[in-house]
Write an enzyme that holds these catalytic residues in place. Structure first.
Site, mmCIF file in Angstrom:
data_model
loop_
_atom_site.group_PDB
_atom_site.id
_atom_site.type_symbol
_atom_site.label_atom_id
_atom_site.label_comp_id
_atom_site.label_asym_id
_atom_site.label_seq_id
_atom_site.Cartn_x
_atom_site.Cartn_y
_atom_site.Cartn_z
ATOM 1 N N ASP A 148 0.881 -1.209 0.090
ATOM 2 C CA ASP A 148 0.016 -0.179 -0.126
ATOM 3 C C ASP A 148 0.919 1.244 -0.118
ATOM 4 O O ASP A 148 2.064 1.052 0.181
ATOM 5 C CB ASP A 148 -1.045 -0.153 1.142
ATOM 6 C CG ASP A 148 -2.235 0.708 0.861
ATOM 7 O OD1 ASP A 148 -2.180 1.821 0.033
ATOM 8 O OD2 ASP A 148 -3.252 0.484 1.633
HETATM 9 C C1 NOJ Z 1 -4.016 3.626 0.104
HETATM 10 C C2 NOJ Z 1 -5.445 2.914 0.294
HETATM 11 O O1 NOJ Z 1 -5.188 2.120 1.254
HETATM 12 C C3 NOJ Z 1 -5.277 1.906 -0.905
HETATM 13 O O2 NOJ Z 1 -6.680 1.300 -0.938
HETATM 14 C C4 NOJ Z 1 -5.117 2.462 -2.327
HETATM 15 O O3 NOJ Z 1 -5.384 1.593 -3.410
HETATM 16 C C5 NOJ Z 1 -3.773 3.190 -2.376
HETATM 17 N N1 NOJ Z 1 -3.639 4.374 -1.468
HETATM 18 C C6 NOJ Z 1 -3.463 3.976 -3.487
HETATM 19 O O4 NOJ Z 1 -4.263 5.087 -3.927
#
Ligand code: NOJ
Length: 737
Positions: free
Chosen positions: A293
């Site tokens: 993430d």
């Molecule tokens: C953080 C989020 O937790 C995730 O769901 C997302 O895909 C990523 N950022 C990328 O934007």
């Protein structure tokens, strides 16, 4: 094997001369092509594949800027040099093509994965996933995935970070909006359907993109419903409750998996070898790529305090099974040192690169790195996508209460009140990351007008702020029925939007009071991205429709249900508790030594100040007709148990009923849930008609994990064939030894 930057060193046996693309493309079998490519890659190029950047300082620039901007030039030079395996953020079709062409001009010609959060919208905005889950319709999820995929390609993305596959039991958690609800069985049908829609039967057909099952794993169980917070979880719970949707996604061929931000039993998911390697690869057989993430590898050092930035963090994440690092640059900066010190083996790096290249091959990116957007657009039926969005909004809405005021009778004078009833943005919900400029967007007001309702609108109040009492009274006085928009603004759900109050804002209770005093029937339409505590609304309103954030065509879809143009279709996939204090509240809670059923017993498991049953339980949802269940029975047939019931439509309209089968293992090795959904069927029944519904449940589905293995136990079970998780007459059956 030592590599040359000039590209003339031979690698795998199949290679003769290593002249970039044509040679690689000539090797038929994907594994051989990967080996061939890998054999030519320098260490820098390998590490480049493991990095997903947003391209800062020129993150937002699209095609035009990329060619004139100095930082754009530098960025393109880096892309050409193979410094990145992937980019995050949509670049527009021209930007996409420029970037892919640039990447392909590089020494080895390796295309980029370009990913973005097109969760429920690319160019058409669909309802939020929690809303969509209330359709209980995997095929709807597949069709929406298909629409998002082809639209995403026109925006310059070949990858999206969806479906969120997190079981979400806690209404306080803002991300409950993004997921498939609280039930593992239902989620395991919806999640793979979205994967299939996004990726298609042939992922390389130029109309599909890579999906991403996230957030692996247990994210929805964060302590206190607080986003990013620690999770402590027993192995049986992990496997019975949280793993099934991911298992289903892997079985459906999901190309990528994103580990979650949080720590799981003390170890961040991003460096959790048990989760990433032992279970995901070893047990589930996942062969795609894992992507961290956003900066999550960095956060192992800067937040969790279990690594040092650079080599240490890189070694811990990569060795655990994290192939690609999103945004932060620990792999980029630290992997060489980690390799030099022996903490990371080159085979581990190669393996991660392999996983990434496999996805790129699988999606045909080597052979077709660019997109002919004009040609693609000619094949996209945007009006059909809009119609699909309207259908989805209709199917997501859940009729929670109705004393007969709905459907709105033709000719009634309707007063519509509440600021969100005339807001396009409020319809769209938390992940509005697409580009919806060429797609019609609606509001509830527009929807009611389009359906021919004699409607007068005045805002009268904000969901969380000022109200105009006089305007409210006047609106009600002038109408036969009041439709009032309640709930939460879209900005109260989604990532890092946890709350400690799921009760209505006080102003809404005051509005309800005023409307009741005005003496007109009140239809409450509730918008928002989470279950809310609505006991007052259930008591006072004449009808309650949960509309969620219903998407770009949501105004139409919700109006269709209110007017009866569409039959109510949705069933809850989350409990609606009485109060925040109950969270996390799930229908499939464990039995206790002092069970809460029958309700009200002095020494039973319950709270003193609220009923133990939910205001609306999982599975709940009314229609414009009524159904009677009779003759519930169960019998064994080979490897299946067959649950049958005669369902009669006792009303005067046709409608669809979702017949649900719940089961409890009565004598188990460990404590089991009071009920678990094991099957369901939707059936359309005409007025006065009786249909016999049969639901087959494989006996293998009746087991659970104990001591590290999955067991189906012989002995006694209870079952309910019911319209919701608190209903139904109790049946018993036995599984033979
Ligand atoms: C953080 C989020 O937790 C995730 O769901 C997302 O895909 C990523 N950022 C990328 O934007």
């Amino acid at each position: 094997m030592e590599m040359s930057r000039k590209g003339f060193v031979c690698g795998a046996a199949a290679l003769i001369i290593c002249a970039a693309r044509p040679l690689v493309a000539a090797v038929a079998d994907v594994d051989a092509r990967i080996d061939a490519l890998l054999a030519q890659m320098t260490l820098e190029e390998k590490i480049g594949q493991l990095w997903q950047t947003n391209g800062k300082p020129s993150q937002a620039i699209e095609a035009e800027d990329l060619s004139k901007d100095r930082s754009g030039d530098r960025f393109l030079a880096d892309v050409r040099a193979g410094r990145y395996g992937s980019l995050i953020g949509r670049r527009g079709a021209d930007g996409y093509n420029l970037l892919q062409r640039t990447a392909m001009e590089g020494r080895l010609g390796i295309p980029l994965l370009i990913g973005h959060d097109l969760i429920h919208s690319a160019r058409t905005c669909f309802p939020i996933p929690l809303a969509l889950s209330c359709s209980w319709e995997p095929e709807l999820w597949r069709r929406i995935g298909e629409a998002i995929a082809v639209e995403a390609l026109t925006l310059g993305c070949n990858w999206t970070f969806t479906p969120m596959s997190d079981i979400s039991p806690d209404a306080r958690w803002g991300r409950i909006a993004e997921g498939p609800g609280q039930d593992p069985y239902l989620a395991s049908l919806l999640v793979p359907a979205m994967v299939k829609g996004l990726q298609g039967d042939d992922p390389a057909d130029g109309r599909h993109i890579a999906a991403c099952a996230k957030h692996y794993i247990g994210y929805g169980a964060s302590t206190g419903g607080l986003d990013y917070y620690a999770v402590e979880m027993a192995d049986g719970t992990l496997r019975d409750v949280y793993l099934p949707p991911f298992r289903a996604a892997v079985d459906a061929g999901v190309a990528t998996v994103m580990p979650a931000f949080h720590s799981f039993n003390g170890v961040p998911c991003s460096m959790n070898r048990y989760l990433l390697t032992d279970i995901l690869r070893g047990e589930l057989g996942f062969d795609g790529l894992t992507i961290s993430d956003y900066q999550a590898v960095d956060e192992m050092a800067t937040g969790h305090g279990v690594a040092e930035r650079g080599a240490d963090a890189a070694a811990k994440a990569l060795n655990a099974g994290m192939d690609m690092e999103m945004i932060s640059d620990n792999y980029e900066k630290g992997l060489k040192a980690a390799l030099a010190s022996g903490r990371v083996k080159i085979e581990t790096v190669d393996n991660a690169v392999r996983n990434i290249l496999r996805v790129k091959f699988r999606f045909g990116l080597f052979d077709h790195p660019t997109v002919d957007v004009a040609a693609l657009e000619r094949t996209i039926d945007f009006p059909a996508h809009l119609a699909l969005s309207r259908e989805a909004a209709r199917k997501s809405a859940v009729l929670l209460k109705n004393d007969g005021v709905l459907p709105l009778r033709p000719g009634l004078k309707v007063a519509l009140v509440g600021d969100v009833a005339d807001s396009v943005r409020e319809m769209r919900g938390c992940w509005e990351h697409g580009d919806m400029s060429n797609i019609t967007n609606t509001t509830l007001l527009a929807g009611l007008r389009a359906d021919g309702v004699d409607v007068t609108y005045s805002s009268c109040y904000k969901l969380d702020g000022a109200r105009n009492e006089a305007a409210l009274r006047a609106a009600a006085a002038d109408a036969d029925v009041v439709v009032a928009a309640f709930g939460e603004y879209w900005g109260r759900s989604g990532e890092n939007r946890s709350v400690t109050r799921i009760e209505f804002a006080p102003v809404q209770l005051k509005v309800l009071e005023t409307l009741k005093r005005a003496g007109r029937p009140v239809v409450a339409v509730v918008f928002g991205g989470r279950p809310l505590a609505l006991p007052e609304l259930d008591r006072e309103a004449n009808a309650v429709l949960m509309a969620w954030n219903p998407g770009g065509a949501g105004g139409w879809g919700v109006a269709d249900v209110l007017t009866g143009l569409a039959e109510p279709y949705g069933r809850l996939t989350v409990d609606f508790p009485n109060a925040t204090g109950e969270c996390p509240k799930v229908y499939n809670r464990m039995t206790t030594g002092r069970p809460s059923e029958p309700a009200g017993a002095r020494w039973s498991t319950h709270y003193m100040d609220i009923p133990f049953t939910s205001v609306y339980p999982f599975g709940w949802g009314l229609t414009y007709t009524t159904f009677d269940y009779a003759g519930e029975r169960v019998h064994a047939d080979g490897d299946d148990m067959v649950f049958s019931v005669d369902v009669k439509n006792t009303g005067d309209r046709a409608g669809s009923e979702v017949v649900q089968v719940y089961v409890r293992d009565v004598v188990a090795a460990t404590v089991r849930p009071r009920r678990e959904l094991k099957g369901y069927a939707r059936v359309w029944i005409e007025p006065g008609e009786t249909k016999t519904v049969q639901i087959r449940v494989p006996k293998a589905r009746l087991g659970y994990w104990v001591d590290g293995s999955y067991r189906v136990e012989a002995g006694e079970f209870k079952a309910w064939i019911a319209p919701h998780s608190d209903g139904g007459r109790e049946l018993t059956f036995r599984l033979a030894e």
